[in-house]
Design an enzyme around this catalytic site. Sequence first.
Site, PDB file in Angstrom:
ATOM      1  N   CYS A   1      24.326   8.732  59.167  1.00 32.90           N
ATOM      2  CA  CYS A   1      24.584   9.187  60.609  1.00 32.90           C
ATOM      3  C   CYS A   1      25.626   7.852  61.270  1.00 32.90           C
ATOM      4  O   CYS A   1      26.210   8.373  62.274  1.00 32.90           O
ATOM      5  CB  CYS A   1      23.734   8.599  61.333  1.00 32.90           C
ATOM      6  SG  CYS A   1      22.337   7.261  61.312  1.00 32.90           S
ATOM      7  N   THR A   2      25.488   6.946  60.634  1.00 28.91           N
ATOM      8  CA  THR A   2      26.794   5.710  60.726  1.00 28.91           C
ATOM      9  C   THR A   2      28.126   6.792  60.886  1.00 28.91           C
ATOM     10  O   THR A   2      29.006   6.760  61.535  1.00 28.91           O
ATOM     11  CB  THR A   2      26.123   4.474  60.499  1.00 28.91           C
ATOM     12  OG1 THR A   2      25.593   3.940  60.496  1.00 28.91           O
ATOM     13  CG2 THR A   2      27.363   3.529  61.020  1.00 28.91           C
TER      14      THR A   2
END
Length: 461
Positions: A228-229
């Site tokens: 997600c980062t």
Amino acid sequence: FALCLFREKKRRKIEALSEKMAVDEGHVACGGDWDGRWNHLKKFLERSGPFTLPDFEPGTETLQFLLETCKILVIGAGGLGCELLKNLALSGFRNIHVVDMDTIDISNLNRQFLFRSKDVGRPKAEVAAEFVNSRVPGCNVTPYPYFRVELRLTLTFEYFIARRWMNGMLISLLNYENGVVDQSTIIPLIDGGTEGFKGNARVILPGMTACIDCTLELYPPQINFPMCTIASMPRLPEHCIEFARILQWPKEEPFGDGVSLDGDNPEHIQWVFMKAQERASEFNITGVTYRLTQGVVKRVIPAVASTNAVIAAACATEAFKIATSAYVTLNNYLVFSDVDGLYTYTFEAERKENCSACSQVPQDLQFSSSAKLQDVLQYLTESTSLQMKSPAITTTLQGKNKTLYLQVINIKRSLVFSFSLSPSVLVSLTGAELGLADGQELAVADVTTPQTVLFKLNFTS
Ligand SMILES: [Zn+2]
């Protein structure tokens, strides 16, 4: 003036050395061992001292053993391996075997000093062996630029798996009598590793002292950046590079259908670098460079020549002590760091009572009866004490050998032989649905070990 004097001294020293070497050359023809050649070793082996072992008998036999009989296998001819081969050859080891399947890259030349620019592209093991053999008269290094299939699989993975595999192999060679290990079957393993300014060296007597798997918790699994980062909130230049590598490359396939990213191909790196730069400017992130891109894509661990020299020296010293049985060996783990000044520390890594590699204790798997096969798989791969990579599970059901799960890594697809179900369905089945009983034995094979590990499935209520 001081500099001139220094240069003059250096010139004379080089002259003197080359004369000496010319003398050495002369002796090659007559078999190698000129007068006084091994004086530095004789001081350790032909007299006793405050640190020699009580039952050590000084004499000439030990040196003869070292020169003529003792065999040593070196795994890896990279930064540590080059240092180590040189150290061993100069310490009297002559029957040396070296395995490395890598070829020489121009970026190796700053520290892997057995290689020259003319050697770029050639197998490391071969060039290292040629160099040492030509430089150290009488030394016989045998190169293996290839290895048995199983080990090749593990070596191409990552070096840490190769360590575990070798550890498991030495354990599999042990003989036990009434539960006691037959000491004549022990082949000592000396393990050295460096990462930047940090390094460690350890001595393992398989079956006697802590093995690699006993201390697996010391090596946390490699942490990857959360997806997600990478995908939505990058903060570091590495996040941008990973975005280009993991998400953009497979989508855009810039070098044709199905062409996978090759860390050694400069055009590929350049493409990832450009994309990462675009991404970085979108998020106002600085620091994306070609070099960093290459480092992230190839997962390069920074190499520091001096750290390699220290660790290789420690390993060679331990090899000498073990081979000669003259001195107390390291007990058993040495840590070295020169990140902030200099730091050295030794401690005794302890054996783990239920080590899956060396304890001979059946491994317990505690699961509730409603647990699914994928829970078991997850445990095998994510538990810090097991850290398996692609476990294959077999068991006996109704008298027949059944493969519960087998992952074929290269195809990136899982195959299941014994059940006519797709792997995705299969992993979602519970033990009861698969027909597994409480106390069921599961045999697990994995690239981290040459031997199958037996587990006993215990259902918790
Ligand atoms: Zn162990």
